[in-house]
Write an enzyme that holds these catalytic residues in place. Structure first.
Site, PDB file in Angstrom:
ATOM      1  N   CYS A  98       0.858  -1.185   0.000  1.00 43.40           N
ATOM      2  CA  CYS A  98       0.000   0.000   0.000  1.00 43.40           C
ATOM      3  C   CYS A  98       0.895   1.236   0.000  1.00 43.40           C
ATOM      4  O   CYS A  98       1.747   1.400   0.877  1.00 43.40           O
ATOM      5  CB  CYS A  98      -0.891  -0.005   1.238  1.00 43.40           C
ATOM      6  N   CYS A 121      -1.582 -10.172  -7.043  1.00 41.81           N
ATOM      7  CA  CYS A 121      -1.977 -11.314  -6.222  1.00 41.81           C
ATOM      8  C   CYS A 121      -1.891 -10.874  -4.759  1.00 41.81           C
ATOM      9  O   CYS A 121      -0.801 -10.596  -4.253  1.00 41.81           O
ATOM     10  CB  CYS A 121      -1.027 -12.466  -6.530  1.00 41.81           C
TER      11      CYS A 121
END
Ligand code: FE
Length: 139
Positions: A98, A121
């Site tokens: 993130c 993924c």
């Protein structure tokens, strides 16, 4: 619009996240395939960072990769995702994080579907799902 970075100590993250989530998000652990909440989840909405709530992926770009982890071919915006080379476990992979809080998400591979050819993924534990929510509505 750039996002404000979220910076917290391990103690703060540990208090906020559950133990399993802390291991994945802050210690780069990987949940076992086919065990997470979202690999087989098909509702429409937005997947945000479980740690800081930044919007990361739309259900519109989610697909069944067969891997047992939620997989997307594109994030909601390129600048939501940070990448780092990961040479752990005798492999050479591209880790995805993130961009806002630095939490581990998973890896990106070049075996995804068109149009990007990418497979983001992601651990289910790194995500929270917001039904029906569209990009741009986050607080
Ligand atoms: Fe985050």
């Amino acid at each position: 619009m750039s996002q404000d970075k979220v910076v917290k100590s391990d103690e703060e993250w540990r208090a906020q996240l559950g133990p399993d989530q802390f291991e994945v998000c802050r210690r780069k652990a990987t949940e076992r395939a086919f065990t997470g909440r979202y690999w087989d989840h098909h509702e429409q909405g937005t997947y945000c960072c479980a740690a800081c709530r930044a919007d990361l992926f739309s259900s519109a770009t989610k697909y069944d990769s067969g891997s047992g982890w939620p997989s997307f071919w594109e994030p909601v915006a390129a600048d939501r995702i940070a990448v780092e080379e990961d040479r752990s476990h005798g492999m050479r992979r591209t880790e995805i994080l993130c961009a806002r809080c630095g939490s581990h998400l998973g890896h990106v591979f070049e075996d995804g579907p068109r149009p990007t050819g990418l497979r983001y993924c992601v651990n289910s534990l790194s995500l929270d799902f917001e039904p029906g929510k569209k990009e741009g509505e986050s607080k």
